[in-house]
Design an enzyme around this catalytic site. Structure first.
Site, PDB file in Angstrom:
ATOM      1  N   LYS A 121     -63.550 -98.337  -8.233  1.00  0.00           N
ATOM      2  CA  LYS A 121     -64.820 -98.252  -7.879  1.00  0.00           C
ATOM      3  C   LYS A 121     -65.308 -97.104  -7.511  1.00  0.00           C
ATOM      4  O   LYS A 121     -64.742 -96.257  -7.063  1.00  0.00           O
ATOM      5  CB  LYS A 121     -64.498 -98.696  -6.007  1.00  0.00           C
ATOM      6  CG  LYS A 121     -64.177-100.386  -6.431  1.00  0.00           C
ATOM      7  CD  LYS A 121     -65.821-101.355  -6.634  1.00  0.00           C
ATOM      8  CE  LYS A 121     -65.617-102.730  -6.393  1.00  0.00           C
ATOM      9  NZ  LYS A 121     -66.372-103.722  -6.537  1.00  0.00           N
ATOM     10  N   LYS A 230     -69.204-114.510 -11.457  1.00  0.00           N
ATOM     11  CA  LYS A 230     -68.843-114.923 -10.365  1.00  0.00           C
ATOM     12  C   LYS A 230     -68.766-116.223 -10.482  1.00  0.00           C
ATOM     13  O   LYS A 230     -70.018-116.826  -9.534  1.00  0.00           O
ATOM     14  CB  LYS A 230     -68.905-113.828  -9.394  1.00  0.00           C
ATOM     15  CG  LYS A 230     -68.284-112.697  -9.289  1.00  0.00           C
ATOM     16  CD  LYS A 230     -68.781-111.523  -8.539  1.00  0.00           C
ATOM     17  CE  LYS A 230     -68.432-109.967  -9.180  1.00  0.00           C
ATOM     18  NZ  LYS A 230     -68.380-108.756  -7.851  1.00  0.00           N
TER      19      LYS A 230
END
Length: 358
Positions: A121, A230
């Site tokens: 991240k 997703k």
């Protein structure tokens, strides 16, 4: 402890279960996390026991009712309709490193033994590019030169910021940059700018696919080299497969900070993709300090199997549901939200039937 009896299949399998059935099947839990991720330290999730097994509904709290309805469609598919057949039985999994300091990187990676790919991240609020550079450099050092390293900015940069950041991050041999900018237009412009700069970092689209009204736009406008999909945000495994097919781009399957039940749906999607060239972001059970199954769905040797995913879906423990039951006011909030999402989904299904859609 004995499992509660599962609802039996009925006429609702051809349509949307009633709100009453969903509320009766719902268990709201509040799970602690090991580290802060997406700005949260606790993950609230609704587990739903359908006729075909456990399902999960957990749209992030800031999402509106339309987003939440897509997540509910995915849960209904999992618990009431069933999943497409797999074409593979194993899926490679990446490690995930949140926005931690370099000193914490090795400890995070230790939770993902055998993973050959690491997602890092970056562009976290309150941090600078120097923080990202230090984190990625430490990931590369700990993971070694043979590891694949990808970064995820969650759309936080504009084009020039992304261009400058990726030029510097590219020295660490990035596999790709996930959603470096927020809009499709910015992603397309960034790809052109990176090519002009000679910065060899492919661009992956995540939010521009899963939260878009038109998830195919990134392919039409040549805004990405690959797509991240997703299950829950796209409305289920079958719809995600259709989106990937229509995009015509390589796909990576990722989680939405799911419990092992939600991760099992992600494994089902990855296992059903005709083409799978990249490790998938389905090891995030390692970021939770508690789960709803006694043995969380964690990768072994950097891989997950469909057999273990199926086992996880059937292993939800009533004792864990009770131990992590959400406070009464949060349970009411989620049940109210379930009602609103159900109303949106019922309205959508009604329009689809009138227009001949699916």
């Amino acid at each position: 402890m004995t499992q509660p009896p599962a609802p039996q299949p009925g006429p609702e399998l051809d349509g949307l279960p009633s709100l009453e059935d969903l509320l009766a099947a719902a268990h709201v839990v509040d799970l602690p996390m090991r580290v802060r991720f997406r700005g949260v330290l606790r993950r609230e999730v609704v587990l739903l026991r359908g006729p075909l097994g456990w399902a999960e509904w957990a749209p992030f709290v800031e999402y509106d009712d339309r987003d939440a309805a897509r997540w509910l469609a995915a849960a209904v598919e999992l618990g009431w309709r069933g999943l497409p057949d797999p074409v593979r039985t194993e899926v490679g999994v990446n490690a995930t490193v949140p926005a931690v300091g370099p000193a914490d990187v090795a400890g995070v990676l230790a939770r993902f033994p055998g993973c050959r790919t690491v997602k890092v991240k970056v562009a976290e609020g309150g941090e600078e590019l120097t923080d990202d550079l230090a984190r990625v450099a430490e990931v590369r050092r700990v993971a070694g030169p043979g590891a694949r390293v990808r970064v995820d900015a969650n759309g936080a940069w504009d084009v020039e910021q992304a261009r400058a950041a990726l030029r510097r991050l590219a020295r660490h041999d990035l596999e790709y940059a996930e959603q470096p900018c927020a809009t499709v237009e910015e992603l397309a412009a960034l790809r052109v700018a990176l090519a002009r700069d000679g910065t060899d970092v492919p661009v992956a689209a995540d939010e521009s696919v899963r939260r878009a009204e038109d998830p195919l736009r990134v392919a039409r406008e040549e805004a990405a080299d690959l797509v991240v999909v997703k299950v829950a945000p796209l409305g289920g495994v079958a719809r995600a497969l259709a989106v990937v097919q229509a995009c015509g781009l390589p796909a990576v399957v990722s989680s939405a900070l799911d419990t092992s039940v939600g991760l099992a749906a992600g494994v089902a999607l990855a296992a059903a993709l005709p083409r799978l060239d990249h490790d998938c972001g389905l090891g995030t059970a390692a970021l939770l300090a508690a789960d709803v199954v006694p043995e969380p769905l964690l990768p072994v040797g950097g891989r997950l199997t469909t057999a273990r995913a199926d086992t996880a879906r059937s292993a939800v423990d009533p004792a864990l549901l009770a131990a992590y039951r959400a406070p009464a006011e949060r349970e009411r909030w989620w049940r109210d939200r379930l009602g609103r999402a159900h109303a949106v989904l019922a309205g959508t299904r009604g329009r689809d039937r009138r227009t001949g859609g699916v």
